[in-house]
Design a protein around this motif. Structure first.
Motif, mmCIF file in Angstrom:
data_model
loop_
_atom_site.group_PDB
_atom_site.id
_atom_site.type_symbol
_atom_site.label_atom_id
_atom_site.label_comp_id
_atom_site.label_asym_id
_atom_site.label_seq_id
_atom_site.Cartn_x
_atom_site.Cartn_y
_atom_site.Cartn_z
ATOM 1 N N PRO A 179 1.841 -0.792 1.890
ATOM 2 C CA PRO A 179 3.804 -1.197 1.796
ATOM 3 C C PRO A 179 2.361 -3.251 2.688
ATOM 4 O O PRO A 179 1.193 -3.150 2.998
ATOM 5 C CB PRO A 179 4.263 -1.485 2.002
ATOM 6 C CG PRO A 179 3.923 -0.786 3.638
ATOM 7 C CD PRO A 179 2.799 -0.324 3.425
ATOM 8 N N SER A 207 6.915 13.294 0.493
ATOM 9 C CA SER A 207 7.940 12.539 0.189
ATOM 10 C C SER A 207 9.386 13.580 -0.794
ATOM 11 O O SER A 207 10.714 13.430 0.601
ATOM 12 C CB SER A 207 7.589 11.596 -0.876
ATOM 13 O OG SER A 207 7.179 11.727 -1.924
ATOM 14 N N GLY A 223 6.355 -1.450 -1.906
ATOM 15 C CA GLY A 223 6.613 -1.616 -0.391
ATOM 16 C C GLY A 223 7.342 -2.045 0.352
ATOM 17 O O GLY A 223 8.724 -2.075 1.129
ATOM 18 N N ARG A 238 -0.798 5.154 4.602
ATOM 19 C CA ARG A 238 -0.899 4.223 4.413
ATOM 20 C C ARG A 238 -2.761 4.830 4.754
ATOM 21 O O ARG A 238 -3.227 5.944 5.567
ATOM 22 C CB ARG A 238 -1.346 4.045 6.669
ATOM 23 C CG ARG A 238 -2.268 3.137 6.310
ATOM 24 C CD ARG A 238 -2.257 1.781 5.593
ATOM 25 N NE ARG A 238 -3.149 0.473 5.801
ATOM 26 C CZ ARG A 238 -3.452 -0.548 5.313
ATOM 27 N NH1 ARG A 238 -3.299 -0.272 3.465
ATOM 28 N NH2 ARG A 238 -4.469 -1.849 5.465
ATOM 29 N N GLY A 241 11.883 3.659 -1.967
ATOM 30 C CA GLY A 241 10.298 3.757 -1.559
ATOM 31 C C GLY A 241 9.793 2.378 -2.488
ATOM 32 O O GLY A 241 9.955 1.976 -3.732
ATOM 33 N N GLY A 242 8.291 2.254 -2.293
ATOM 34 C CA GLY A 242 7.313 1.510 -3.064
ATOM 35 C C GLY A 242 6.157 1.319 -3.053
ATOM 36 O O GLY A 242 6.013 2.249 -1.427
ATOM 37 N N LEU A 243 5.588 1.092 -3.479
ATOM 38 C CA LEU A 243 3.730 0.874 -2.941
ATOM 39 C C LEU A 243 3.727 -0.470 -3.336
ATOM 40 O O LEU A 243 3.986 -1.361 -3.833
ATOM 41 C CB LEU A 243 2.869 1.671 -4.117
ATOM 42 C CG LEU A 243 1.395 1.373 -4.646
ATOM 43 C CD1 LEU A 243 0.444 1.677 -3.413
ATOM 44 C CD2 LEU A 243 1.143 1.747 -6.278
ATOM 45 N N SER A 244 2.437 -0.592 -2.375
ATOM 46 C CA SER A 244 2.318 -2.416 -1.958
ATOM 47 C C SER A 244 3.245 -3.480 -1.753
ATOM 48 O O SER A 244 3.872 -3.300 -1.141
ATOM 49 C CB SER A 244 1.149 -2.206 -2.853
ATOM 50 O OG SER A 244 0.848 -3.805 -3.011
ATOM 51 N N VAL A 284 7.052 4.569 2.332
ATOM 52 C CA VAL A 284 6.683 3.266 1.399
ATOM 53 C C VAL A 284 4.228 3.349 1.478
ATOM 54 O O VAL A 284 4.357 4.288 2.652
ATOM 55 C CB VAL A 284 6.628 1.990 2.969
ATOM 56 C CG1 VAL A 284 7.522 1.121 2.531
ATOM 57 C CG2 VAL A 284 6.150 1.999 4.221
ATOM 58 N N VAL A 285 4.145 3.345 0.767
ATOM 59 C CA VAL A 285 2.632 3.021 1.026
ATOM 60 C C VAL A 285 1.976 2.056 1.040
ATOM 61 O O VAL A 285 1.935 0.811 -0.293
ATOM 62 C CB VAL A 285 2.465 3.932 -1.323
ATOM 63 C CG1 VAL A 285 0.857 4.639 -0.815
ATOM 64 C CG2 VAL A 285 3.083 5.151 -0.841
ATOM 65 N N TYR A 323 5.731 6.554 6.075
ATOM 66 C CA TYR A 323 4.458 5.917 6.320
ATOM 67 C C TYR A 323 3.540 5.764 5.948
ATOM 68 O O TYR A 323 2.792 6.855 6.503
ATOM 69 C CB TYR A 323 4.255 4.087 7.349
ATOM 70 C CG TYR A 323 3.931 2.958 6.981
ATOM 71 C CD1 TYR A 323 2.539 2.924 6.678
ATOM 72 C CD2 TYR A 323 4.246 1.902 7.309
ATOM 73 C CE1 TYR A 323 1.830 1.762 6.081
ATOM 74 C CE2 TYR A 323 3.588 1.007 7.618
ATOM 75 C CZ TYR A 323 2.288 0.814 6.628
ATOM 76 O OH TYR A 323 2.017 -0.304 6.661
#
Length: 257
Positions: free
Chosen positions: A125, A246, A103, A197, A97-100, A122-123, A195
Motif C-alpha cells: 500500500p 489471505s 490498499g 510487502r 483489501g487492495g493493492l498500492s 493490503v499489498v 500486510y
C-alpha cells in the motif's frame, strides 16, 4: 469512452455452503493507473472458496490516462464505497483489501466503517513517499499533464498489468492529497490486518509500512514478506502465497475456518 477488454469489474455472489453457512464478502481494489486485471486472479481464487467478491473498476481507469486526469480520490473512493455497501447488504461479514493505492482506499474504508469491517488486507500500500518531486506536484500538474508510467513493476517474465504508460499528474496529486488524512485516521482501525510487502518494490518505498503498522489500533497485525515479487505482487511470483494466506486470514477473522 472505450474500456479496455480486461478492465471489466468482477462481481461474484457468496456460496455459503463452502464457508460454514455464513455469507462472507470480500472487497478488493486495484491500484493507481491500474485496472481490475491486476486483481482478478486474487478475486477469482477467493470466489472459488465461496466468498462473495466485489472488484470494481475505479473511475478513469481502464480507459485513457487523459480521462483519469479528470478524476479524483473522491471519485475512486465513492465507487469503492458503493461496492462495500453492496457487500454489507448481502453478507454477514466483510473483509476489505487492495493493492498500492487500492490498499490506501481499503484502509480508508476501514477507518470510516470500523464497526463493519472484519479484516483488512493490503499489498504494497501507499500512503507516503520519500520522493522529493511529489512536493512539486501542485505546480507541475499545471505545467505538464503526465510523467512516465509506473505500471508493470513485475519480476515474473511475460506478465502484463495493463496499466497506463503515463502517470496523470492531476490525478496523482489528488491521491497524494488524501494520504495525510488516511495516515492521521489509522488509529480508528481496530480490525485484524494482514500486510503483504515485497522486499523489492520500485514503486512504493519503505516510508509507508511503519506508518501503518505503528499507528493502527489493532493488536492483530501480520506482516508477510514477499521475497520473489516486485510491486504488482498479485500477478507476480508470490501471487499464490497472497491467495493462500489471505484465504486463511479471511477464514480466521470471520470464523469460517
Amino acid at each position: 469512452m472505450t474500456i479496455h477488454p480486461l478492465a471489466e469489474p468482477l462481481s461474484v455472489p457468496a456460496r455459503p455452503e463452502l464457508t460454514g453457512g455464513r455469507r462472507i464478502g470480500v472487497l478488493l481494489s486495484h491500484g493507481f493507473t491500474g485496472q481490475p486485471a491486476s486483481m482478478k486472479p486474487w478475486g477469482e481464487s477467493l470466489a472459488a472458496r465461496g466468498y462473495a467478491v466485489e472488484l470494481p473498476r475505479l473511475p478513469g481507469h481502464g480507459t485513457t490516462w487523459q480521462e483519469m486526469n479528470t478524476t479524483t480520490w473522491a471519485d475512486w473512493y465513492g465507487e469503492l464505497t458503493r461496492a462495500f455497501e453492496k457487500l454489507c447488504a448481502e453478507n454477514d461479514a466483510v473483509v476489505v483489501g487492495g493493492l498500492s493505492m487500492g490498499g490506501a482506499l481499503a484502509l480508508r474504508i476501514a477507518e470510516d466503517h470500523a464497526d463493519r469491517i472484519a479484516g483488512v488486507m493490503v499489498v504494497n500500500p501507499a500512503i507516503a513517499t520519500k520522493r522529493l518531486d511529489v512536493k512539486l506536484l501542485p505546480i507541475l500538474k499545471h505545467l505538464v499533464p503526465s510523467f512516465p508510467g509506473i505500471a508493470n513493476d513485475i519480476k515474473k517474465p511475460g506478465v502484463e498489468e495493463h496499466g497506463y504508460t503515463k502517470t496523470p499528474l492531476k490525478a496523482a496529486h489528488s491521491m497524494m492529497q488524501a494520504w495525510p488524512t488516511v495516515a492521521a485516521d489509522l488509529p480508528r482501525i481496530t480490525a485484524p490486518l494482514i500486510y503483504f510487502r515485497s522486499t523489492e518494490d520500485h514503486v512504493v518505498d519503505e516510508k509507508t509500512q511503519p506508518i501503518i503498522t505503528g499507528r493502527i489500533s489493532s493488536t492483530d497485525v501480520t506482516v508477510v514478506p514477499l521475497e520473489n515479487s516486485f510491486h504488482v505482487a498479485t500477478l507476480d511470483n508470490d501471487a499464490e502465497k497472497i491467495f493462500e494466506d489471505s484465504a486463511a486470514f479471511i477464514a480466521r477473522v470471520t470464523q469460517t475456518g
